[in-house]
Design a protein around this motif. Sequence first.
Motif, PDB file in Angstrom:
ATOM      1  N   ALA A  28       0.829  -1.208   0.000  1.00 62.28           N
ATOM      2  CA  ALA A  28       0.000   0.000   0.000  1.00 62.28           C
ATOM      3  C   ALA A  28       0.863   1.257   0.000  1.00 62.28           C
ATOM      4  N   SER A  29       1.984   1.240   0.692  1.00 57.82           N
ATOM      5  CA  SER A  29       2.832   2.429   0.759  1.00 57.82           C
ATOM      6  C   SER A  29       3.372   2.811  -0.607  1.00 57.82           C
ATOM      7  N   THR A  30       3.495   1.823  -1.500  1.00 54.32           N
ATOM      8  CA  THR A  30       3.955   2.087  -2.858  1.00 54.32           C
ATOM      9  C   THR A  30       2.803   2.529  -3.747  1.00 54.32           C
ATOM     10  N   LYS A  31       1.689   1.807  -3.658  1.00 54.36           N
ATOM     11  CA  LYS A  31       0.529   2.145  -4.482  1.00 54.36           C
ATOM     12  C   LYS A  31      -0.066   3.507  -4.129  1.00 54.36           C
ATOM     13  N   CYS A  32       0.082   3.899  -2.871  1.00 53.96           N
ATOM     14  CA  CYS A  32      -0.553   5.131  -2.398  1.00 53.96           C
ATOM     15  C   CYS A  32       0.435   6.277  -2.190  1.00 53.96           C
ATOM     16  N   ALA A  33       1.615   6.153  -2.771  1.00 54.66           N
ATOM     17  CA  ALA A  33       2.644   7.177  -2.576  1.00 54.66           C
ATOM     18  C   ALA A  33       2.195   8.563  -3.023  1.00 54.66           C
ATOM     19  N   GLY A  34       1.303   8.625  -4.023  1.00 50.36           N
ATOM     20  CA  GLY A  34       0.864   9.911  -4.547  1.00 50.36           C
ATOM     21  C   GLY A  34      -0.231  10.587  -3.755  1.00 50.36           C
ATOM     22  N   GLY A  35      -0.741   9.935  -2.713  1.00 53.37           N
ATOM     23  CA  GLY A  35      -1.752  10.545  -1.874  1.00 53.37           C
ATOM     24  C   GLY A  35      -3.104   9.867  -1.919  1.00 53.37           C
ATOM     25  N   TYR A  36      -3.953  10.185  -0.960  1.00 52.74           N
ATOM     26  CA  TYR A  36      -5.281   9.612  -0.826  1.00 52.74           C
ATOM     27  C   TYR A  36      -6.012  10.377   0.274  1.00 52.74           C
ATOM     28  N   ALA A  37      -7.275  10.100   0.438  1.00 49.48           N
ATOM     29  CA  ALA A  37      -8.047  10.726   1.511  1.00 49.48           C
ATOM     30  C   ALA A  37      -8.256   9.720   2.629  1.00 49.48           C
ATOM     31  N   ALA A  38      -8.100  10.177   3.863  1.00 50.07           N
ATOM     32  CA  ALA A  38      -8.309   9.329   5.035  1.00 50.07           C
ATOM     33  C   ALA A  38      -9.498   9.853   5.813  1.00 50.07           C
ATOM     34  N   THR A  39     -10.428   8.971   6.148  1.00 53.65           N
ATOM     35  CA  THR A  39     -11.614   9.376   6.894  1.00 53.65           C
ATOM     36  C   THR A  39     -11.752   8.554   8.161  1.00 53.65           C
ATOM     37  N   GLN A  40     -12.018   9.258   9.270  1.00 53.37           N
ATOM     38  CA  GLN A  40     -12.249   8.591  10.550  1.00 53.37           C
ATOM     39  C   GLN A  40     -13.218   9.433  11.368  1.00 53.37           C
ATOM     40  N   ASP A  41     -14.194   8.783  11.958  1.00 51.87           N
ATOM     41  CA  ASP A  41     -15.198   9.483  12.756  1.00 51.87           C
ATOM     42  C   ASP A  41     -15.820  10.657  11.999  1.00 51.87           C
ATOM     43  N   GLY A  42     -16.020  10.483  10.700  1.00 48.25           N
ATOM     44  CA  GLY A  42     -16.658  11.531   9.921  1.00 48.25           C
ATOM     45  C   GLY A  42     -15.739  12.641   9.474  1.00 48.25           C
ATOM     46  N   GLU A  43     -14.500  12.641   9.911  1.00 47.27           N
ATOM     47  CA  GLU A  43     -13.536  13.658   9.513  1.00 47.27           C
ATOM     48  C   GLU A  43     -12.648  13.125   8.392  1.00 47.27           C
ATOM     49  N   THR A  44     -12.474  13.923   7.349  1.00 47.92           N
ATOM     50  CA  THR A  44     -11.646  13.508   6.218  1.00 47.92           C
ATOM     51  C   THR A  44     -10.407  14.387   6.113  1.00 47.92           C
ATOM     52  N   THR A  45      -9.275  13.765   5.946  1.00 48.91           N
ATOM     53  CA  THR A  45      -8.003  14.466   5.814  1.00 48.91           C
ATOM     54  C   THR A  45      -7.337  14.057   4.516  1.00 48.91           C
ATOM     55  N   LYS A  46      -6.707  14.994   3.849  1.00 42.77           N
ATOM     56  CA  LYS A  46      -6.018  14.713   2.600  1.00 42.77           C
ATOM     57  C   LYS A  46      -4.555  14.370   2.866  1.00 42.77           C
ATOM     58  N   ILE A  47      -4.164  13.161   2.529  1.00 43.95           N
ATOM     59  CA  ILE A  47      -2.756  12.764   2.602  1.00 43.95           C
ATOM     60  C   ILE A  47      -2.150  13.116   1.256  1.00 43.95           C
ATOM     61  N   THR A  48      -1.097  13.906   1.274  1.00 42.61           N
ATOM     62  CA  THR A  48      -0.521  14.392   0.030  1.00 42.61           C
ATOM     63  C   THR A  48       0.543  13.469  -0.551  1.00 42.61           C
ATOM     64  N   LYS A  49       1.300  12.789   0.306  1.00 44.66           N
ATOM     65  CA  LYS A  49       2.274  11.829  -0.211  1.00 44.66           C
ATOM     66  C   LYS A  49       2.817  10.928   0.887  1.00 44.66           C
ATOM     67  N   VAL A  50       3.320   9.774   0.453  1.00 44.88           N
ATOM     68  CA  VAL A  50       3.939   8.796   1.351  1.00 44.88           C
ATOM     69  C   VAL A  50       5.312   8.465   0.783  1.00 44.88           C
ATOM     70  N   THR A  51       6.345   8.665   1.577  1.00 43.69           N
ATOM     71  CA  THR A  51       7.710   8.415   1.120  1.00 43.69           C
ATOM     72  C   THR A  51       8.470   7.554   2.129  1.00 43.69           C
ATOM     73  N   PRO A  52       9.558   6.914   1.710  1.00 41.05           N
ATOM     74  CA  PRO A  52      10.353   6.121   2.645  1.00 41.05           C
ATOM     75  C   PRO A  52      10.925   7.010   3.747  1.00 41.05           C
ATOM     76  N   GLY A  53      10.939   6.499   4.966  1.00 41.05           N
ATOM     77  CA  GLY A  53      11.502   7.246   6.079  1.00 41.05           C
ATOM     78  C   GLY A  53      12.921   6.792   6.357  1.00 41.05           C
ATOM     79  N   ALA A  54      13.523   7.375   7.390  1.00 42.68           N
ATOM     80  CA  ALA A  54      14.881   6.996   7.770  1.00 42.68           C
ATOM     81  C   ALA A  54      14.916   5.542   8.195  1.00 42.68           C
TER      82      ALA A  54
END
Length: 245
Positions: free
Chosen positions: A157-183
């Motif tokens: 998923a970290s590779t497929k979703c690297a370009g971003g996605y929307a995350a929703t929890q308890d009715g609140e939606t947040t825009k994830i802009t990118k996922v990259t490898p960490g240290a």
Amino acid sequence: MTASAVSMVLLATACGSDKSDTKADAKPSEAAATSAAPAAKGKTDAELAKLLVTQADLADHTFKESTPAEAAAGATATSDKPECKVLVQAQAFVPAGTPSGTARTKAIATPKPAAGTSPEEAAKAVAGALGSTATTVTLASYEAKGAEEAFAAVKTASTKCAGGYAATQDGETTKITKVTPGAAVTGGDESLPLTVELDADGKKLTTQLVLVRKGNTVATFSSLSLAGTAEQPKVLVEAQAKKLG
């Protein structure tokens, strides 16, 4: 400390020239099957609780137990992209797959003022602590190959979703802009360090997500900071990995 603040696994053949040879060749295979190691048995909630990192392991951190409500809230975590849901859940106390047991805690680095510190300096230290990185720790154990599969699911998923996605929890939606490898992190049989950037009501936040698998147990660390940029909880990860063996 819940993910709403961020809204945030994986033939041998033998031929013989006659029936006698075939029978002889079959024996080792039968013996191997008989002596094969049994499938890994998953740990229970109680067994995992004993393996969680605690105050006794890290004196410069403050620990707090997670609540059933937080775990329940995490169960509502989802994404507009099905392939990214496992990432949203990882940051919401929800392990991938079907674990045999889970255990959770929360920790924040709390440096104490040196002896003789003036009231003003102590106040500054407290204010600084408010911007410290807070981390949720989730341990999940699995039967058989479950841990490897759960780890692989998040990695994919970290590779497929690297370009971003929307995350929703308890009715609140947040825009994830990118996922990259960490240290890089050390410990366990395999690890997955990620940096997850998001837009929370116009404010850019940089969070950290780290997975460490040891045997049939996966430890997930999700970190955020009110200051905006969370630091990777390296010391916490190393301490927890050490307790897992």
